[in-house]
Design a protein around this motif. Structure first.
Motif, PDB file in Angstrom:
ATOM      1  N   TYR A 130       0.817  -1.221   0.000  1.00 41.73           N
ATOM      2  CA  TYR A 130       0.000   0.000   0.000  1.00 41.73           C
ATOM      3  C   TYR A 130       0.847   1.266   0.000  1.00 41.73           C
TER       4      TYR A 130
ATOM      5  N   TRP B 250      -0.467   3.539  -5.613  1.00 39.28           N
ATOM      6  CA  TRP B 250      -1.115   4.843  -5.655  1.00 39.28           C
ATOM      7  C   TRP B 250      -1.367   5.302  -7.085  1.00 39.28           C
TER       8      TRP B 250
ATOM      9  N   VAL C  69      -4.563   3.606  -7.911  1.00 37.70           N
ATOM     10  CA  VAL C  69      -5.692   4.290  -7.264  1.00 37.70           C
ATOM     11  C   VAL C  69      -6.074   5.541  -8.048  1.00 37.70           C
ATOM     12  N   LEU C  70      -5.087   6.328  -8.433  1.00 41.64           N
ATOM     13  CA  LEU C  70      -5.354   7.549  -9.194  1.00 41.64           C
ATOM     14  C   LEU C  70      -5.981   7.235 -10.545  1.00 41.64           C
TER      15      LEU C  70
END
Length: 233
Positions: free
Chosen positions: A3, A9, A12-13
């Protein structure tokens, strides 16, 4: 998955960005359904509507592949969305002046939930694909998108308050989406495979035109009925 890693990330974006691009129709529904609520309840309705959209997308992600392949399901969903669009553009729920505020709020949320359930079938496909088999990415991305959906719905609501004609544009958009949904049903798609582009845009345009025409006819009928009742009174 780590994570704290950059790939996490970045993923996620990517999901958030996809969700922003696909949430315009949800924001339109939320804004139109909440436009007649008092200001304080309008904010609550927008928040509940955005949360409902995200929860439904998470739920549908578990079974979306199966659902999208079931014949007649897209046709049924498209017809239901056409009905919702006409209902929203004619302001049917706004007639309920005798209802207490809580009933009016929950009617708006119910309308949002039904429309989101229909439209989420398509929206979750891209997001589920972007999650690359990691359900935590899917959930995190959607949860982060809630404030973005709320912002979009709030902006559209403000536009509706200032420019009522935006309601018709929103209804036309929902009709367009309904037409797209119907023509991509497996039962119909196989019959228009020879001219997919023409069928796609033709059905979408037909859905938008149908909503605007039906909305115009029903709105005029309501206006004449109200005028006749006022004269009789």
């Amino acid at each position: 998955m780590d994570y704290a890693s950059a790939p996490f990330w970045i993923a996620v974006l990517q999901i958030v960005w996809i969700d922003i691009l696909l949430s315009g129709d949800n924001a339109v529904v939320i804004a139109m359904a909440c436009r007649s609520l008092p200001e304080r309840q309008r904010r609550i309705g927008i928040l509940l509507g955005a949360g409902t959209a995200v929860v439904l997308r998470i739920a549908f992600a578990l079974v979306v592949s199966t659902l999208l392949g079931v014949p007649f399901l897209r046709i049924l969903g498209g017809v239901l969305l056409l009905w919702i669009a006409v209902k929203l553009v004619t302001g049917e729920d706004e007639e309920a002046h005798d209802l207490d505020p809580s009933q009016t709020l929950w009617r708006a949320v119910r309308t949002i939930a039904i429309a989101d359930a229909v439209m989420s079938l398509d929206n979750v496909v891209a997001i589920a694909a972007a999650s690359k088999g990691h359900p935590e990415l899917f959930v995190i991305g959607l949860l982060l998108s809630i404030p973005l959906i709320v912002t979009g719905a709030s902006l559209i609501t403000a536009l509706i308050q200032r420019f009522p004609a935006v309601i018709w544009a929103g209804a036309g958009l929902l009709g367009w989406i309904a037409g797209e949904m119907i023509v991509t049903d497996p039962l119909i798609a196989s019959r228009v495979a020879a001219f997919p582009t023409l069928a796609h845009y033709g059905a979408a345009a037909a859905g938008a035109i149908l909503v605007v025409l039906l909305g115009t006819v029903l709105a005029r009928r309501r206006t004449h009925g109200a005028a006749a009742a006022g004269t009789a009174g």
